[in-house]
Scaffold this motif. Structure first.
Motif, PDB file in Angstrom:
ATOM      1  N   TYR A 141       9.480  -6.192  20.877  1.00 40.76           N
ATOM      2  CA  TYR A 141       9.842  -5.389  19.702  1.00 40.76           C
ATOM      3  C   TYR A 141      10.864  -4.315  20.083  1.00 40.76           C
ATOM      4  N   ALA A 142      10.633  -3.637  21.200  1.00 43.37           N
ATOM      5  CA  ALA A 142      11.570  -2.597  21.649  1.00 43.37           C
ATOM      6  C   ALA A 142      12.941  -3.200  21.929  1.00 43.37           C
ATOM      7  N   GLY A 143      12.952  -4.363  22.573  1.00 45.07           N
ATOM      8  CA  GLY A 143      14.220  -5.025  22.875  1.00 45.07           C
ATOM      9  C   GLY A 143      14.989  -5.412  21.622  1.00 45.07           C
ATOM     10  N   PHE A 144      14.263  -5.877  20.611  1.00 46.36           N
ATOM     11  CA  PHE A 144      14.929  -6.231  19.359  1.00 46.36           C
ATOM     12  C   PHE A 144      15.529  -5.002  18.679  1.00 46.36           C
ATOM     13  N   VAL A 145      14.809  -3.884  18.708  1.00 45.25           N
ATOM     14  CA  VAL A 145      15.343  -2.648  18.119  1.00 45.25           C
ATOM     15  C   VAL A 145      16.582  -2.200  18.882  1.00 45.25           C
ATOM     16  N   ILE A 146      16.521  -2.256  20.214  1.00 45.60           N
ATOM     17  CA  ILE A 146      17.678  -1.862  21.033  1.00 45.60           C
ATOM     18  C   ILE A 146      18.857  -2.788  20.761  1.00 45.60           C
ATOM     19  N   ASP A 147      18.616  -4.088  20.698  1.00 45.00           N
ATOM     20  CA  ASP A 147      19.681  -5.059  20.427  1.00 45.00           C
ATOM     21  C   ASP A 147      20.328  -4.789  19.078  1.00 45.00           C
ATOM     22  N   LEU A 148      19.508  -4.605  18.057  1.00 43.11           N
ATOM     23  CA  LEU A 148      20.018  -4.368  16.706  1.00 43.11           C
ATOM     24  C   LEU A 148      20.775  -3.043  16.614  1.00 43.11           C
ATOM     25  N   THR A 149      20.216  -2.014  17.233  1.00 41.91           N
ATOM     26  CA  THR A 149      20.860  -0.696  17.185  1.00 41.91           C
ATOM     27  C   THR A 149      22.194  -0.716  17.919  1.00 41.91           C
ATOM     28  N   GLY A 150      22.227  -1.359  19.077  1.00 40.67           N
ATOM     29  CA  GLY A 150      23.481  -1.462  19.824  1.00 40.67           C
ATOM     30  C   GLY A 150      24.534  -2.240  19.066  1.00 40.67           C
ATOM     31  N   ALA A 151      24.120  -3.329  18.448  1.00 38.91           N
ATOM     32  CA  ALA A 151      25.068  -4.137  17.675  1.00 38.91           C
ATOM     33  C   ALA A 151      25.588  -3.369  16.461  1.00 38.91           C
ATOM     34  N   MET A 152      24.679  -2.673  15.780  1.00 37.93           N
ATOM     35  CA  MET A 152      25.091  -1.896  14.610  1.00 37.93           C
ATOM     36  C   MET A 152      26.057  -0.784  15.014  1.00 37.93           C
ATOM     37  N   TYR A 153      25.716  -0.070  16.076  1.00 35.48           N
ATOM     38  CA  TYR A 153      26.589   1.005  16.551  1.00 35.48           C
ATOM     39  C   TYR A 153      27.962   0.458  16.939  1.00 35.48           C
ATOM     40  N   SER A 154      27.980  -0.692  17.597  1.00 35.19           N
ATOM     41  CA  SER A 154      29.249  -1.284  18.012  1.00 35.19           C
ATOM     42  C   SER A 154      30.117  -1.634  16.812  1.00 35.19           C
ATOM     43  N   HIS A 155      29.517  -2.186  15.775  1.00 39.17           N
ATOM     44  CA  HIS A 155      30.284  -2.528  14.572  1.00 39.17           C
ATOM     45  C   HIS A 155      30.800  -1.276  13.872  1.00 39.17           C
ATOM     46  N   ILE A 156      29.997  -0.229  13.847  1.00 40.01           N
ATOM     47  CA  ILE A 156      30.451   1.033  13.252  1.00 40.01           C
ATOM     48  C   ILE A 156      31.590   1.622  14.078  1.00 40.01           C
ATOM     49  N   ALA A 157      31.451   1.556  15.413  1.00 38.62           N
ATOM     50  CA  ALA A 157      32.445   2.156  16.312  1.00 38.62           C
ATOM     51  C   ALA A 157      33.821   1.509  16.186  1.00 38.62           C
ATOM     52  N   VAL A 158      33.870   0.207  15.892  1.00 39.36           N
ATOM     53  CA  VAL A 158      35.171  -0.450  15.758  1.00 39.36           C
ATOM     54  C   VAL A 158      35.690  -0.409  14.326  1.00 39.36           C
TER      55      VAL A 158
END
Length: 137
Positions: free
Chosen positions: A74-91
């Motif tokens: 569960y923690a890994g999925f949250v980290i994966d999703l948060t990182g992906a979301m942040y990356s899309h926002i950042a670009v």
């Protein structure tokens, strides 16, 4: 109890499907997945690693037992999703694409919450059975 178990499996099945549909193209280094990673500024060699991690997370959720491993999934999925979301926002990707992340967070939260509800119900049922068996002795 049946309602909790059904709700848990609905959330967990949908979460597993979401993560699996993301893991398979990553593991195979699908050209579309490589293009997304290139767009985000990540090297393509990370794709199979992330895909295998998602696949292992799905397996951890679906295999009975191993409560600590499930927590890490569960923690890994949250980290994966948060990182992906942040990356899309950042670009500078449009916010309309963030709906997928919202759905992912809802599925993770629902599966996690109902996993713990199910666990509490099972342990309280065990305690009730244990107490009633003491009374019979």
């Amino acid at each position: 109890m049946k309602k909790v178990v059904i709700t848990y499996w609905v959330f967990t099945s949908l979460l597993s499907a979401l993560m699996l549909f993301g893991a398979i193209p990553d593991i195979m280094s699908d050209p579309a997945a490589v293009a997304v990673f290139d767009h985000l500024g990540y090297p393509a060699y990370i794709l199979p690693f992330i895909g295998v991690a998602k696949l292992l997370g799905v397996i951890a959720l679906l295999v009975p037992g191993f409560p600590r491993v499930k927590e890490w999934a569960y923690a890994g999925f949250v980290i994966d999703l948060t990182g992906a979301m942040y990356s899309h926002i950042a670009v500078g990707d449009p916010s309309s694409g963030m709906v997928v992340f919202l759905i992912g967070y809802v599925l993770i939260a629902g599966s996690y919450i109902y996993h713990h509800k199910k666990k509490r119900m099972v342990s309280s049922a065990d305690m009730t059975n244990h107490d009633s068996s003491k009374a019979m002795v």
